[in-house]
Design a protein around this motif. Structure first.
Motif, PDB file in Angstrom:
ATOM      1  N   PHE A  50       0.851  -1.188   0.000  1.00  0.00           N
ATOM      2  CA  PHE A  50       0.000   0.000   0.000  1.00  0.00           C
ATOM      3  C   PHE A  50       0.891   1.244   0.000  1.00  0.00           C
ATOM      4  O   PHE A  50       2.046   1.194   0.453  1.00  0.00           O
ATOM      5  CB  PHE A  50      -0.922  -0.006   1.221  1.00  0.00           C
ATOM      6  CG  PHE A  50      -1.963  -1.081   1.167  1.00  0.00           C
ATOM      7  CD1 PHE A  50      -3.171  -0.862   0.507  1.00  0.00           C
ATOM      8  CD2 PHE A  50      -1.751  -2.326   1.755  1.00  0.00           C
ATOM      9  CE1 PHE A  50      -4.139  -1.850   0.429  1.00  0.00           C
ATOM     10  CE2 PHE A  50      -2.705  -3.322   1.690  1.00  0.00           C
ATOM     11  CZ  PHE A  50      -3.906  -3.090   1.023  1.00  0.00           C
ATOM     12  N   PRO A  51       0.378   2.366  -0.533  1.00  0.00           N
ATOM     13  CA  PRO A  51       1.204   3.573  -0.675  1.00  0.00           C
ATOM     14  C   PRO A  51       1.908   4.016   0.598  1.00  0.00           C
ATOM     15  O   PRO A  51       3.044   4.503   0.545  1.00  0.00           O
ATOM     16  CB  PRO A  51       0.193   4.629  -1.146  1.00  0.00           C
ATOM     17  CG  PRO A  51      -0.827   3.836  -1.898  1.00  0.00           C
ATOM     18  CD  PRO A  51      -0.959   2.545  -1.131  1.00  0.00           C
ATOM     19  N   GLY A  52       1.256   3.850   1.750  1.00  0.00           N
ATOM     20  CA  GLY A  52       1.836   4.297   3.000  1.00  0.00           C
ATOM     21  C   GLY A  52       3.139   3.620   3.360  1.00  0.00           C
ATOM     22  O   GLY A  52       3.882   4.122   4.208  1.00  0.00           O
ATOM     23  N   ARG A  53       3.437   2.492   2.746  1.00  0.00           N
ATOM     24  CA  ARG A  53       4.661   1.761   3.029  1.00  0.00           C
ATOM     25  C   ARG A  53       5.821   2.199   2.129  1.00  0.00           C
ATOM     26  O   ARG A  53       6.928   1.705   2.271  1.00  0.00           O
ATOM     27  CB  ARG A  53       4.423   0.256   2.864  1.00  0.00           C
ATOM     28  CG  ARG A  53       3.438  -0.318   3.863  1.00  0.00           C
ATOM     29  CD  ARG A  53       3.226  -1.799   3.633  1.00  0.00           C
ATOM     30  NE  ARG A  53       4.481  -2.552   3.740  1.00  0.00           N
ATOM     31  CZ  ARG A  53       4.987  -3.018   4.868  1.00  0.00           C
ATOM     32  NH1 ARG A  53       4.351  -2.796   6.018  1.00  0.00           N
ATOM     33  NH2 ARG A  53       6.113  -3.703   4.872  1.00  0.00           N
ATOM     34  N   LEU A  54       5.544   3.115   1.201  1.00  0.00           N
ATOM     35  CA  LEU A  54       6.554   3.553   0.238  1.00  0.00           C
ATOM     36  C   LEU A  54       7.097   4.932   0.602  1.00  0.00           C
ATOM     37  O   LEU A  54       6.399   5.743   1.227  1.00  0.00           O
ATOM     38  CB  LEU A  54       5.964   3.608  -1.172  1.00  0.00           C
ATOM     39  CG  LEU A  54       6.000   2.316  -2.004  1.00  0.00           C
ATOM     40  CD1 LEU A  54       5.216   1.206  -1.314  1.00  0.00           C
ATOM     41  CD2 LEU A  54       5.426   2.564  -3.386  1.00  0.00           C
ATOM     42  N   SER A  55       8.321   5.196   0.201  1.00  0.00           N
ATOM     43  CA  SER A  55       8.896   6.528   0.379  1.00  0.00           C
ATOM     44  C   SER A  55       8.230   7.500  -0.588  1.00  0.00           C
ATOM     45  O   SER A  55       7.521   7.098  -1.521  1.00  0.00           O
ATOM     46  CB  SER A  55      10.402   6.500   0.107  1.00  0.00           C
ATOM     47  OG  SER A  55      10.651   6.293  -1.282  1.00  0.00           O
ATOM     48  N   GLY A  56       8.492   8.773  -0.391  1.00  0.00           N
ATOM     49  CA  GLY A  56       7.920   9.774  -1.285  1.00  0.00           C
ATOM     50  C   GLY A  56       8.372   9.591  -2.719  1.00  0.00           C
ATOM     51  O   GLY A  56       7.588   9.706  -3.658  1.00  0.00           O
ATOM     52  N   GLY A  57       9.674   9.286  -2.902  1.00  0.00           N
ATOM     53  CA  GLY A  57      10.177   9.073  -4.252  1.00  0.00           C
ATOM     54  C   GLY A  57       9.541   7.874  -4.914  1.00  0.00           C
ATOM     55  O   GLY A  57       9.217   7.894  -6.112  1.00  0.00           O
TER      56      GLY A  57
END
Length: 249
Positions: free
Chosen positions: A142-149
């Motif tokens: 899910f997006p929350g587990r990814l860095s901003g980049g």
């Protein structure tokens, strides 16, 4: 420019004017032609009209007067604007990913809903694009587990999933930590090398020097100066351009 036959230009903006309800004139008599496969970097101070120009191309803002055409089709009716907007990919400062959906589902959603692709075909398209932006290994996250980049690379893949004719980038790296900017710029450089028509609003002058075919400097809703990257960074003509470059370089 009222027909649907291909044009020598991917984007034609002719004498655009845009004033917001608060009286701010964002674009005044603004005209520019973007060739197929051209990478144009747009720079300028805050409030100069850079983002408004992109939003007008993508029909997120309605122009007051003038005309815009994409690949020979004039965006002169709401029906045409809706249809053509599907052919324009746009990446914003914020990632705008759906937090409750996996990365794969974020990228495959538009092909399924808008392009009417089957779930398997849409997933295959999404996976290919996630591999392109080098984040396929996180497809199930899910997006929350990814860095901003990483999230911004997913946002680029999502825009590409609509198979656009042109990509617009509105300060795509400005919300990122400095160490994450490079990974997003690398994806953008790859798209440029592959011949994607791109308009990039950015303060990343290294990217402009290396990748752009043309640099446009805007202020007060108008073009102050434009030219090749070599001209722009080595021998700008306008005093306002020189002052701006001295401030940011």
């Amino acid at each position: 420019m009222n027909g649907s036959s291909p044009s020598e230009y991917m984007i034609t903006a002719d004498n655009i004017n845009k004033t917001f309800p608060n009286g701010v004139c964002a674009l005044r008599n603004f005209s520019v032609n973007i060739q197929r496969g051209e990478v144009v970097v747009v720079i300028g101070p805050s409030g100069s009209g850079k983002s408004t120009f992109l939003r007008c191309i993508n029909s997120l803002e309605k122009i007051d007067s003038g005309s815009i055409a994409l690949d020979g089709t004039s965006l002169d009716t709401q029906k045409k604007r809706r249809a053509i907007s599907k052919e324009i990919g746009m990446v914003f400062q914020s990632f705008n990913l759906f937090p409750h959906m996996t990365i794969l589902d974020n990228v495959s959603l538009a092909p399924r809903i808008v392009l009417k692709k089957g779930r398997e075909e849409a997933s295959n398209i999404a996976m290919a694009l996630l591999e392109k932006v080098e984040i396929a290994d996180r497809a199930g996250d899910f997006p929350g587990r990814l860095s901003g980049g990483q999230q911004q690379r997913v946002a680029i893949a999502r825009a590409l999933a609509m198979m656009p004719k042109v990509m617009l980038f509105d300060e795509a790296t400005s919300a990122l930590d400095p160490e994450l900017i490079g990974e997003v710029l690398e994806v953008m450089k790859t798209l440029a090398r592959e011949g994607m028509t791109m308009i990039v609003v950015t303060h990343e002058m290294g990217f402009a020097r290396e990748v752009s075919d043309r640099v446009i400097f805007m202020e007060h809703g108008s073009i102050v100066e434009e030219g090749s990257a070599e001209h722009f960074f080595t021998s700008p003509e306008e005093e306002r351009t020189k002052k701006f470059l001295n401030q940011i370089l």
